[in-house]
Scaffold this active site. Structure first.
Site, PDB file in Angstrom:
ATOM      1  N   GLY A 114      -0.350  -0.491   1.995  1.00 22.56           N
ATOM      2  CA  GLY A 114      -0.094  -0.694   0.579  1.00 22.56           C
ATOM      3  C   GLY A 114      -0.920  -1.751  -0.112  1.00 22.56           C
ATOM      4  O   GLY A 114      -1.171  -1.670  -1.307  1.00 22.56           O
ATOM      5  N   ASP A 148       1.707  -5.308  -1.145  1.00 19.91           N
ATOM      6  CA  ASP A 148       1.858  -4.595  -2.402  1.00 19.91           C
ATOM      7  C   ASP A 148       3.166  -4.942  -3.093  1.00 19.91           C
ATOM      8  O   ASP A 148       3.194  -5.181  -4.294  1.00 19.91           O
ATOM      9  CB  ASP A 148       1.725  -3.079  -2.200  1.00 19.91           C
ATOM     10  N   ASP A 166       9.887  -6.760  -1.425  1.00 22.81           N
ATOM     11  CA  ASP A 166      11.131  -6.039  -1.677  1.00 22.81           C
ATOM     12  C   ASP A 166      12.270  -6.776  -0.976  1.00 22.81           C
ATOM     13  O   ASP A 166      12.688  -7.834  -1.431  1.00 22.81           O
ATOM     14  CB  ASP A 166      10.933  -4.601  -1.159  1.00 22.81           C
ATOM     15  N   VAL A 217       9.153   2.579  -7.140  1.00 29.00           N
ATOM     16  CA  VAL A 217       7.863   2.534  -7.819  1.00 29.00           C
ATOM     17  C   VAL A 217       6.731   2.963  -6.888  1.00 29.00           C
ATOM     18  O   VAL A 217       6.782   2.741  -5.678  1.00 29.00           O
ATOM     19  CB  VAL A 217       7.572   1.135  -8.402  1.00 29.00           C
ATOM     20  N   ASP A 231       3.214   3.762  -2.165  1.00 28.22           N
ATOM     21  CA  ASP A 231       3.314   5.185  -1.892  1.00 28.22           C
ATOM     22  C   ASP A 231       4.752   5.652  -1.745  1.00 28.22           C
ATOM     23  O   ASP A 231       5.677   4.862  -1.636  1.00 28.22           O
ATOM     24  CB  ASP A 231       2.579   5.515  -0.592  1.00 28.22           C
ATOM     25  N   ARG A 265      -0.628   6.638  -3.858  1.00 27.75           N
ATOM     26  CA  ARG A 265      -1.304   5.341  -3.749  1.00 27.75           C
ATOM     27  C   ARG A 265      -2.475   5.237  -4.728  1.00 27.75           C
ATOM     28  O   ARG A 265      -2.825   4.152  -5.156  1.00 27.75           O
ATOM     29  CB  ARG A 265      -1.851   5.131  -2.339  1.00 27.75           C
TER      30      ARG A 265
END
Length: 183
Positions: A47, A103, A106, A156, A162, A168
Site C-alpha cells: 500500500g 498508506d 488504521d 477507502v 486496495d 490501488r
C-alpha cells in the site's frame, strides 16, 4: 468489476490535488526534522508504494529506502490481528533514523508490531508517516508522527490503498461502495 473502477466508488473524499499539496508539505517537514541525519524510509508494501515514492521526492535531503512486506488483512476488509512478515528489510538500521511509511494508520496493529520488531536492531529513532489516519479504528496506543489526512471509518481505496489488490491505481482516495466488498 464491471465498467470502470470509478463506478465502484461511492464518493471521492480526497482529490489528487489535495494529496499532492499535503505530501509536499509533509516532505518539507520531514526534510526540516531530519536535516543532516540521512534517514531511512521503510515502506510497508504494498500500500505504501504510491505515497512513499511521492513523499521521498518531496523530501530534499539525503536518505535511503527499504521495504518490508507485512500483512494482517489478506483479502478482507478488517485486520486479522495477526501480523506476518513476508519480506524483511535488507539494510542494517542500527544507529539510523527510521521512518516507517504506510498508506493507512488504521487499527495500528501492523505499525505497532513493526515498531517493536525493529527496536532490537537499535535504530537511532523510529517514526511513522501515514498518508491516512483512521483514529476511530485504533486498537493500540500509538500515534503517527506525520499524517496526510484523517479519514472517517469508511472503507477507502485509491492512491495505493486496495480492496483485494484492486483500486490501488486510482489517483485519489475514494470510499468503496459497500456492495463491492460485501459480495
Amino acid at each position: 468489476m464491471a465498467g470502470t473502477m470509478r463506478d465502484d466508488i461511492l464518493k471521492v473524499i480526497i482529490s489528487e490535488e489535495e494529496i499532492r499539496e499535503r505530501i509536499t508539505l509533509l516532505g518539507k517537514q520531514i526534510a526540516e526534522d531530519y536535516a543532516g541525519k540521512n534517514p531511512m524510509f521503510v515502506g510497508v508494501l504494498k500500500g505504501c508504494y504510491v505515497f512513499m515514492s511521492d513523499l521521498v521526492r518531496c523530501t530534499d535531503i539525503p536518505c535511503t529506502m527499504d521495504f518490508v512486506v507485512a500483512s494482517s488483512y489478506g483479502d478482507g476488509t478488517s485486520t486479522s490481528g495477526e501480523v506476518k512478515i513476508l519480506k524483511d528489510i535488507s539494510q542494517n538500521i542500527e544507529g539510523r533514523h527510521v521512518i516507517l511509511v504506510d498508506d493507512i494508520f488504521d487499527t495500528g496493529v501492523t505499525l505497532n508490531y513493526l515498531t517493536q520488531y525493529f527496536m532490537p536492531r537499535k535504530p537511532a529513532s523510529i517514526r511513522i508517516a501515514a498518508l491516512l489516519d483512521k483514529p476511530a479504528r485504533r486498537t493500540v496506543d500509538l500515534a503517527a508522527d506525520y499524517v496526510g489526512f484523517n479519514v472517517p471509518d469508511e472503507f477507502v481505496v485509491g492512491y495505493g490503498l486496495d480492496y483485494a489488490e484492486a483500486y490501488r491505481n486510482l489517483p485519489y482516495i475514494g470510499v468503496l461502495k459497500p456492495e463491492v466488498y460485501s459480495k
